[in-house]
Design a protein around this motif. Structure first.
Motif, PDB file in Angstrom:
ATOM      1  N   ASP A  82       3.546   2.320  -4.892  1.00 45.55           N
ATOM      2  CA  ASP A  82       2.153   2.741  -4.911  1.00 45.55           C
ATOM      3  C   ASP A  82       1.531   2.524  -3.538  1.00 45.55           C
ATOM      4  OD1 ASP A  82      -0.444   3.394  -5.602  1.00 45.55           O
ATOM      5  OD2 ASP A  82      -0.888   1.371  -6.286  1.00 45.55           O
ATOM      6  N   ILE A  83       1.134   3.594  -2.918  1.00 49.61           N
ATOM      7  CA  ILE A  83       0.515   3.453  -1.596  1.00 49.61           C
ATOM      8  C   ILE A  83      -0.984   3.676  -1.640  1.00 49.61           C
ATOM      9  CG2 ILE A  83       2.565   4.223  -0.385  1.00 49.61           C
ATOM     10  CD1 ILE A  83       0.732   6.872   0.075  1.00 49.61           C
ATOM     11  N   LEU A  84      -1.421   4.317  -2.707  1.00 48.50           N
ATOM     12  CA  LEU A  84      -2.798   4.811  -2.716  1.00 48.50           C
ATOM     13  C   LEU A  84      -3.829   3.701  -2.787  1.00 48.50           C
ATOM     14  CD1 LEU A  84      -3.192   7.271  -5.713  1.00 48.50           C
ATOM     15  CD2 LEU A  84      -3.987   4.965  -5.797  1.00 48.50           C
ATOM     16  N   ARG A  85      -3.488   2.617  -3.400  1.00 48.14           N
ATOM     17  CA  ARG A  85      -4.454   1.519  -3.447  1.00 48.14           C
ATOM     18  C   ARG A  85      -4.609   0.851  -2.100  1.00 48.14           C
ATOM     19  NH1 ARG A  85      -3.788  -1.813  -9.061  1.00 48.14           N
ATOM     20  NH2 ARG A  85      -3.732   0.030 -10.423  1.00 48.14           N
ATOM     21  N   ASP A  86      -3.493   0.581  -1.468  1.00 44.74           N
ATOM     22  CA  ASP A  86      -3.560  -0.057  -0.152  1.00 44.74           C
ATOM     23  C   ASP A  86      -4.296   0.834   0.839  1.00 44.74           C
ATOM     24  OD1 ASP A  86      -2.415  -2.393  -0.856  1.00 44.74           O
ATOM     25  OD2 ASP A  86      -0.427  -1.940  -0.083  1.00 44.74           O
ATOM     26  N   ILE A  87      -4.048   2.119   0.741  1.00 52.43           N
ATOM     27  CA  ILE A  87      -4.748   3.048   1.637  1.00 52.43           C
ATOM     28  C   ILE A  87      -6.245   2.945   1.426  1.00 52.43           C
ATOM     29  CG2 ILE A  87      -5.174   5.492   2.084  1.00 52.43           C
ATOM     30  CD1 ILE A  87      -2.458   5.913   2.475  1.00 52.43           C
ATOM     31  N   GLY A  88      -6.659   2.894   0.186  1.00 52.55           N
ATOM     32  CA  GLY A  88      -8.080   2.767  -0.108  1.00 52.55           C
ATOM     33  C   GLY A  88      -8.661   1.472   0.432  1.00 52.55           C
ATOM     34  N   VAL A  89      -7.949   0.389   0.211  1.00 53.18           N
ATOM     35  CA  VAL A  89      -8.423  -0.921   0.671  1.00 53.18           C
ATOM     36  C   VAL A  89      -8.544  -0.953   2.192  1.00 53.18           C
ATOM     37  CG1 VAL A  89      -7.782  -3.350   0.866  1.00 53.18           C
ATOM     38  CG2 VAL A  89      -7.544  -2.174  -1.332  1.00 53.18           C
ATOM     39  N   ILE A  90      -7.517  -0.479   2.856  1.00 56.63           N
ATOM     40  CA  ILE A  90      -7.522  -0.473   4.321  1.00 56.63           C
ATOM     41  C   ILE A  90      -8.660   0.404   4.843  1.00 56.63           C
ATOM     42  CG2 ILE A  90      -6.227   0.218   6.364  1.00 56.63           C
ATOM     43  CD1 ILE A  90      -3.647  -0.317   4.606  1.00 56.63           C
ATOM     44  N   ALA A  91      -8.803   1.563   4.259  1.00 60.47           N
ATOM     45  CA  ALA A  91      -9.842   2.485   4.723  1.00 60.47           C
ATOM     46  C   ALA A  91     -11.229   1.891   4.544  1.00 60.47           C
ATOM     47  CB  ALA A  91      -9.738   3.808   3.968  1.00 60.47           C
ATOM     48  N   ARG A  92     -11.473   1.264   3.404  1.00 63.65           N
ATOM     49  CA  ARG A  92     -12.798   0.668   3.196  1.00 63.65           C
ATOM     50  C   ARG A  92     -13.046  -0.469   4.173  1.00 63.65           C
ATOM     51  NH1 ARG A  92     -11.582   1.969  -2.093  1.00 63.65           N
ATOM     52  NH2 ARG A  92     -10.529  -0.010  -2.401  1.00 63.65           N
ATOM     53  N   ILE A 120      -7.133  10.387   4.225  1.00 64.13           N
ATOM     54  CA  ILE A 120      -6.365  10.332   2.978  1.00 64.13           C
ATOM     55  C   ILE A 120      -7.159   9.601   1.903  1.00 64.13           C
ATOM     56  CG2 ILE A 120      -4.295   9.393   1.883  1.00 64.13           C
ATOM     57  CD1 ILE A 120      -2.980   9.641   4.760  1.00 64.13           C
ATOM     58  N   ALA A 121      -7.750   8.489   2.281  1.00 64.51           N
ATOM     59  CA  ALA A 121      -8.500   7.692   1.308  1.00 64.51           C
ATOM     60  C   ALA A 121      -9.678   8.476   0.747  1.00 64.51           C
ATOM     61  CB  ALA A 121      -8.981   6.398   1.951  1.00 64.51           C
ATOM     62  N   LEU A 147       2.149   8.980   7.531  1.00 61.52           N
ATOM     63  CA  LEU A 147       0.766   9.199   7.102  1.00 61.52           C
ATOM     64  C   LEU A 147       0.340  10.641   7.340  1.00 61.52           C
ATOM     65  CD1 LEU A 147      -0.977   5.906   8.248  1.00 61.52           C
ATOM     66  CD2 LEU A 147      -0.595   6.701   5.911  1.00 61.52           C
ATOM     67  N   VAL A 163     -10.967  -5.243  -3.472  1.00 59.85           N
ATOM     68  CA  VAL A 163     -11.104  -3.828  -3.135  1.00 59.85           C
ATOM     69  C   VAL A 163     -11.801  -3.606  -1.802  1.00 59.85           C
ATOM     70  CG1 VAL A 163     -11.063  -3.095  -5.535  1.00 59.85           C
ATOM     71  CG2 VAL A 163     -13.242  -3.543  -4.452  1.00 59.85           C
ATOM     72  N   ILE A 188      -5.695   7.440   7.742  1.00 60.57           N
ATOM     73  CA  ILE A 188      -5.928   6.584   6.583  1.00 60.57           C
ATOM     74  C   ILE A 188      -7.284   6.890   5.965  1.00 60.57           C
ATOM     75  CG2 ILE A 188      -6.354   4.195   5.884  1.00 60.57           C
ATOM     76  CD1 ILE A 188      -3.913   3.445   6.947  1.00 60.57           C
ATOM     77  N   LEU A 195     -11.750  -0.924   7.203  1.00 57.62           N
ATOM     78  CA  LEU A 195     -11.954  -0.397   8.553  1.00 57.62           C
ATOM     79  C   LEU A 195     -13.301   0.298   8.690  1.00 57.62           C
ATOM     80  CD1 LEU A 195      -8.388   1.040   9.232  1.00 57.62           C
ATOM     81  CD2 LEU A 195      -9.443  -0.893  10.403  1.00 57.62           C
ATOM     82  N   ASN A 236      -0.375   9.696  -6.381  1.00 55.58           N
ATOM     83  CA  ASN A 236       0.603   9.017  -5.548  1.00 55.58           C
ATOM     84  C   ASN A 236       1.850   9.895  -5.358  1.00 55.58           C
ATOM     85  OD1 ASN A 236       1.099   6.400  -4.215  1.00 55.58           O
ATOM     86  ND2 ASN A 236       2.872   6.317  -5.594  1.00 55.58           N
TER      87      ASN A 236
END
Lengths: 150, 150
Positions: free
Chosen positions: A3-13, B11-12, A128, B54, B8, A15, B109
DNA sequence: TTTTAATTGTTGCAAATGCAACAAAAATGC
DNA sequence: GCATTTTTGTTGCATTTGCAACAATTAAAA
């Protein structure tokens, strides 16, 4: 399947949150930095394409753009051949702000990639890019009202 | 240095946008799905920890949580040993919704990872995990008022 | 213990966000 | 040519978001 989509969301928020706080320095409010750098790098772009670039609603982009105009970060010029579209260009003030934004972004990028080898960084970037391309069609389809099955 | 932070973000936003549209099916409004799945997977978690998980402002999380309570997706229970904290648990309705959310997430995903080899998927997942860890400290620091130099 | 600091949760406020719906121009189809 | 559809841009409205500021409880320090 990983699962990559959660980490992507967390990182994006994370940043985005950092960026928004730091760009108060430039008197930019939430989200504005996104559009400003892109306009600086794509002079003459029209609002709808810009919304597409960053994957944000057309109306949200429209308002953010108008605010950037009002604050003299960008200009919105009519097109000589097409009375419907308006082309966006950075002002001198906007160009300077864009430079600052890129410096901040580079820094955050560096922090984010700490401890990765050069090859890992390259791989991540390539992967990515693929993910971004993969998701683009679905975004447009769903936004336009199509329903997906799962 | 390869820039990953823009992709990122793009995508997010795309994935989040899709999710928000699709979860209207569940009568969930924007953002709510984020919290609900996490509560389902971390029963007893407190709101502040959830916000941290989150990477969202405490107050935003607080309001989203209260709305989930009002809509009977979750329960907010007092802790027997600590009068300050409140523990969150999914209701049956919330558990069902969480299952649905996970199905949608798995689908997105899958779309996102199309065309990647099993190894590439694994690599991407591992690298993103590292990036997430790298950025965590800065997020907390900046949010708390510290200034970074760049 | 007493004082001080940190944690947890909430509200007021201003602003961003996005869906619906509209108008105007341009592109497409016939 | 004309009719229809698509593209582009905007506004109304409801909602989310997050910073400031506050109160209440707990943890840490003296």
């Amino acid at each position: 399947m990983s699962d990559i989509l959660r980490d992507i969301g967390v990182i994006a928020r994370a940043l985005d949150s950092i960026a928004n706080i730091e760009f108060k320095e430039l008197a930019l409010t939430r989200g504005q930095y996104l559009y400003l750098v892109r306009i600086d790098e794509n002079p003459g772009i029209i609002p709808d394409r810009l919304a597409d670039l960053v994957k944000v609603d057309r109306t949200t982009a429209s308002r953010a753009i108008n605010k950037l105009v009002k604050q003299d970060f960008i200009e919105k010029n009519p097109d000589p051949d097409n009375r419907k579209i308006k082309r966006l260009f950075p002002t001198d003030k906007g160009k300077e702000a864009a430079d600052y934004i890129r410096r901040e972004n580079r820094h955050s990028n560096g922090v984010a990639l700490e401890g990765l080898t050069q090859e890992e960084k390259k791989n991540l970037s390539v992967l990515l890019e693929k993910v971004k391309n993969n998701i683009e069609a679905d975004w447009k389809a769903v936004k336009q009202g199509e329903t997906r099955e799962y």
